[in-house]
Design a protein around this motif. Structure first.
Motif, short mmCIF file in Angstrom:
data_model
loop_
_atom_site.label_atom_id
_atom_site.label_comp_id
_atom_site.label_asym_id
_atom_site.label_seq_id
_atom_site.Cartn_x
_atom_site.Cartn_y
_atom_site.Cartn_z
N TYR B 284 1.01 -0.99 0.12
CA TYR B 284 0.15 -0.22 -0.32
C TYR B 284 1.07 1.05 0.47
CZ TYR B 284 -3.83 -3.33 0.22
OH TYR B 284 -4.40 -4.53 0.05
N GLU B 333 -7.60 2.24 -10.43
CA GLU B 333 -8.75 2.09 -9.65
C GLU B 333 -8.01 1.80 -8.15
OE1 GLU B 333 -12.63 0.70 -10.00
OE2 GLU B 333 -11.96 2.98 -12.20
N ASP B 334 -7.33 0.12 -7.90
CA ASP B 334 -7.25 0.75 -6.23
C ASP B 334 -6.86 1.11 -5.29
OD1 ASP B 334 -4.91 -0.23 -7.74
OD2 ASP B 334 -4.94 -2.38 -7.56
N LYS B 374 -7.35 8.06 -5.46
CA LYS B 374 -6.26 7.35 -5.83
C LYS B 374 -5.83 7.35 -4.00
CE LYS B 374 -1.70 7.79 -6.54
NZ LYS B 374 -1.48 6.15 -5.81
N GLN B 377 -8.17 5.50 -1.84
CA GLN B 377 -8.11 4.66 -1.72
C GLN B 377 -7.89 3.03 -1.29
OE1 GLN B 377 -11.91 3.73 -3.52
NE2 GLN B 377 -10.75 1.21 -3.70
N LYS B 378 -6.64 3.47 -0.71
CA LYS B 378 -5.97 1.89 -0.78
C LYS B 378 -6.06 1.51 0.24
CE LYS B 378 -1.56 4.30 -1.26
NZ LYS B 378 -0.16 5.13 -1.19
N THR B 381 -9.21 -0.82 -0.11
CA THR B 381 -8.01 -1.54 -0.83
C THR B 381 -7.90 -2.65 -0.33
OG1 THR B 381 -7.66 -0.25 -2.69
CG2 THR B 381 -6.87 -2.94 -2.95
N CYS B 382 -6.93 -2.14 1.24
CA CYS B 382 -6.58 -3.14 2.10
C CYS B 382 -7.85 -3.86 2.98
CB CYS B 382 -5.84 -2.39 2.80
SG CYS B 382 -5.06 -2.84 4.18
N LYS B 384 -10.35 -4.86 1.74
CA LYS B 384 -11.16 -6.31 0.84
C LYS B 384 -9.70 -7.30 1.02
CE LYS B 384 -11.53 -6.00 -3.33
NZ LYS B 384 -12.25 -4.51 -4.59
N GLU B 385 -9.02 -6.86 0.21
CA GLU B 385 -8.08 -7.85 0.57
C GLU B 385 -7.16 -8.79 1.27
OE1 GLU B 385 -5.44 -6.71 -3.28
OE2 GLU B 385 -7.17 -5.93 -4.75
#
Lengths: 285, 499
Positions: B284, B333-334, B374, B377-378, B381-382, B384-385
């Motif tokens: 990230y 996106e991510d 941007k 958003q991280k 993403t974190c 989710k992933e």
């Protein structure tokens, strides 16, 4: 090896007309072309002040740091990759006020970095307040009755701390600035190039005319390995008596040369890998 | 030790407790609970007879205690040799002699009072005895640490003391900087040049790092920050425990950027979360804080050797190759752009100013919006992933749920042994926060108690901000001591009685 064109970014300097930063920009790029500094072998850092914008105008990777914090970023870069030429763009507000401790400690540890001090004796970016380099009695927006803070001498400060290359130039003499930057970078260890520069907009005393009239080069007979003489010369500042040149030079191992386990290859020559720590458990069993 | 020690601790003693002291001191023990056994042993005399110096009374009392708990003398002998390995053979053998004399004396004199607490076990499993400072340092080395800049500060100083002697063998650099500001900015410089980098500090040091915390955020430079909390504010009670830094860590620095924050509850979690933190920082591209608290930083716990055979070092989107028209801060996106290092031949500017996709300073408002979106958003993403489900100990359908974080884990698990209808939600991922899972668990419970070592129930506030759930009841402690299992049991019993 980059050409002048390859060092050019899409952005032109936004400094005021007559600003010393423009000559330093030109001198740095000329030095880079001559010495071969480019995006494969060189790292720049900058603090906050008008000088900080410079990273936008030289196409060599930069790290735009916080006010006063360009020096420790540069140390980290050099420790991780000792093959790089590492330059710090900083100013008299940036390294003699906010980041003075880093400035002194970098000198004392003799990190192999070149500090370029954009020395205009005023806070330009914040539109004209007294800096630690402004003389006694100096009137500005922050000292309307005249400055009563004793100025700090950037040269004697680092000589006392243990710097091994200490020089001063005047920004308007572009070939000399360029030459001095190359000499400073070639030196192994902490090097300071104090660049006297006018701030045409806010400092009406230290103009190009003032520096042209009052500076002189240290004579060839001057011995830069004599520390006592260096202290004496570095304190000289009077009408027609502002010396330029290399005040002090000493051959001594740099900080990075003393990290014995990094002499074969720089730290980042290898990518990090998962390490087996099972041998360390015995201590905790 | 002395009379005040007896008065200070008398209320902590149960009926099967014992108090051991030198016979010659003859303390007044009338204030002790009636069932407490008094063990008077001529410690000074035994030491003198064995030819030892006065300070060896420590060894003598330890040996006598071991005897009373049915321990194995050989183990103590080995430990003495280990502890005094840097001293002379004479010192070691004198301590052995003193220990033996005292051990034998206690064993014989109090033969009928020996309790089988430390009786030698069969089929012993090999374990490591370790603090979270030590396990954090080992986790960093295991995760491929390349650069650490750490200014000494209680309670995390031992991280640097473990790391410093290992740097040659494991190929990294430890640097003692002039202050914490320099520590973090140096680490950012090293990371900018490609090194896996970390710092470690306590609350006061982190306060100084606050400015560079956001610098890591906007320049998107990976760095792991270990924050070991202690009693605050200011110097506070510097050698005692507290969990009062949570709000600072979640809010430090001006403006918005993704602040990934993890918290360890014991030395094993400290090891694992440190390793995780390095991957998250790289993936990230920013700061990752791993919080510990004093009580786990400096206290020993035993665990089987840590297994990290499934750990995969992840540098994320990253290149050291020269690429055509490289854009360090390219929109995605991510929220993650490909990172490169200085010297790769790619141009980029890691810029503290808002910047465009190359890193040039930019105040254009479309660009500002896109870069802000941007970067931030991280965190999503974190979540989710990478974010795991939170850990729930005890029965899912328990009547009472205890919510906590950090070192309280130990006392709460101890309390849970005698509290059948209670479960425990242990939070190790603070930001991003496991919103849905926490909502589900708390909604199901009839009664929730938030347990923390701070004055203002900071985690309770964070849970409310994240989930909208208001936890009504708390058990708080801020006198520098950890929450005790007894306090938790008492609290839960009171609550259940009232219900």
């Amino acid at each position: 090896m980059a050409t002048m064109e390859e060092l050019t970014t899409p952005h032109l300097p936004n400094f005021c007309p007559g600003c010393g930063d423009i000559s330093i920009w030109s001198a740095f790029k000329q030095a880079a072309v001559k010495a071969g500094w480019d995006k494969t072998n060189t790292a720049l850092t900058a603090g906050v002040g008008c000088h900080g914008h410079m990273l936008n105008f030289v196409k060599i990777p930069g790290f735009g740091s916080l006010h006063g914090r360009a020096v420790p970023v540069a140390e980290g870069i050099k420790l991780a990759n000792s093959d790089l030429n590492v330059f710090v763009y900083t100013g008299d507000g940036d390294s003699l006020a906010e980041g003075t401790n880093h400035y002194i400690h970098a000198a004392r540890r003799n990190h192999d970095i070149t500090v370029i001090l954009f020395d205009n004796a005023i806070y330009g970016l914040t539109t004209g307040q007294t800096s630690p380099r402004s003389p006694l009695g100096y009137k500005s927006k922050s000292t309307p009755l005249g400055n009563i803070d004793n100025p700090l001498n950037p040269l004697t400060t680092v000589i006392a701390a243990g710097a091994t290359f200490v020089a001063r130039v005047y920004a308007g003499d572009i070939p000399k600035v360029s030459q001095m930057l190359i000499a400073a970078n070639e030196h192994k260890g902490f090097s300071l190039v104090d660049i006297l520069q006018p701030c045409y907009t806010f400092n009406k005393e230290y103009t190009h005319e003032f520096y042209r009239e009052n500076t002189y080069w240290l004579p060839e007979t001057y011995d830069p390995t004599d520390k006592t003489a260096a202290f004496e010369k570095a304190q000289e500042w009077d009408t027609k008596k502002i010396p330029l040149g290399v005040f002090y030079k000493e051959d001594k191992p740099s900080y990075e040369q003393q990290i014995t386990h990094m002499q074969d290859a720089p730290l980042v020559s290898k990518e990090p890998v998962v390490k087996d720590i099972s041998t360390l458990y015995t201590k905790y069993k | 030790l002395d009379q005040p020690s007896i008065e200070l601790h008398k209320d902590e003693l149960t009926n099967d407790a014992g108090v051991l002291f030198d016979e010659a001191l003859n303390f007044d023990t009338t204030s002790l609970p009636s069932g407490v056994t008094i063990f008077k042993i001529p410690l000074a005399k035994l030491v003198k007879e064995a030819g030892g110096s006065e300070i060896m009374r420590n060894t003598a009392s330890l040996a006598a205690t071991l005897a009373l708990l049915d321990g194995n003398f050989e183990h103590l002998k080995d430990l003495i040799s280990e502890e005094f390995a840097h001293k002379s053979e004479e010192i070691i053998s004198l301590n052995h002699k003193v220990a033996k004399a005292s051990f034998d004396y206690a064993k014989e004199k109090f033969a009928d009072k020996i309790k089988k607490v430390l009786t030698q076990k069969e089929n012993v499993v090999d374990q490591v005895v370790i603090t979270a400072n030590e396990s954090c340092a080992l986790g960093a080395v295991a995760a491929g640490l390349q650069f650490a800049a750490i200014y000494p500060m209680t309670p995390t100083t031992n991280i640097l003391q473990v790391l410093a002697p290992l740097q040659e063998k494991f190929g990294f650099i430890y640097k003692q900087p002039e202050d914490e500001i320099s520590a973090l900015t140096m680490a950012l410089g090293a990371s900018h040049a490609g090194a896996r980098s970390m710092v470690a500090t306590s609350g006061g040091g982190f306060a100084l790092m606050g400015e560079a915390y956001g610098l890591a955020g906007i320049t998107e430079t990976p760095v792991v920050i270990i924050e070991g909390m202690r009693g605050a504010p200011a110097t506070g009670i510097p050698t005692w425990t507290e969990q009062g830094d949570l709000k600072m860590i979640l809010g430090a620095h001006q403006g918005d950027f993704p602040r990934i924050v993890l918290a360890a509850g014991d030395a094993k979690e400290a090891f694992e979360l440190t390793m995780t933190a390095f991957n998250l920082a790289d993936k990230y591209q920013g700061p990752v804080v791993m919080i510990m608290d004093k009580i786990i930083c400096e206290d020993n716990q035993s665990f089987p050797p840590f297994d990290y055979s499934d750990y995969v070092l992840d540098r994320g989107k990253y290149t050291r190759e020269k690429e055509e028209d490289f854009q360090r801060y390219k929109f995605s996106e991510d929220g993650i752009s490909t990172r490169t290092i200085v010297g790769s031949g790619n141009y980029f500017n890691a810029n503290a100013d808002e910047h465009d996709e190359y890193g040039y300073s930019s105040e254009d408002f479309d660009n500002r919006n896109m870069q802000m979106e941007k970067r931030n958003q991280k965190l999503a993403t974190c979540a989710k992933e990478d974010m795991p489900e939170p850990i729930l100990f005890g029965p899912e359908d328990a009547q009472v749920t205890l919510v906590s974080w950090g070192s309280n884990k130990g006392s709460i698990l101890e309390a849970l042994k005698v509290l059948p209808n209670v479960n425990f939600l242990h939070l190790t991922w603070i930001n991003p926060f496991p919103v849905e899972a926490v909502k589900r668990i708390l909604d199901r419970s009839k009664y929730v108690i938030d347990i923390e070592c701070n004055f203002s129930a900071q985690m309770r506030g964070w849970i409310r901000e994240q989930t909208g759930i208001k936890i009504e009841d708390t058990l708080l402690r801020y006198d520098g001591r950890p929450i005790f299992a007894e306090q938790i049991i008492e609290k839960v019993k009171k609550v259940m009685g009232e219900k």
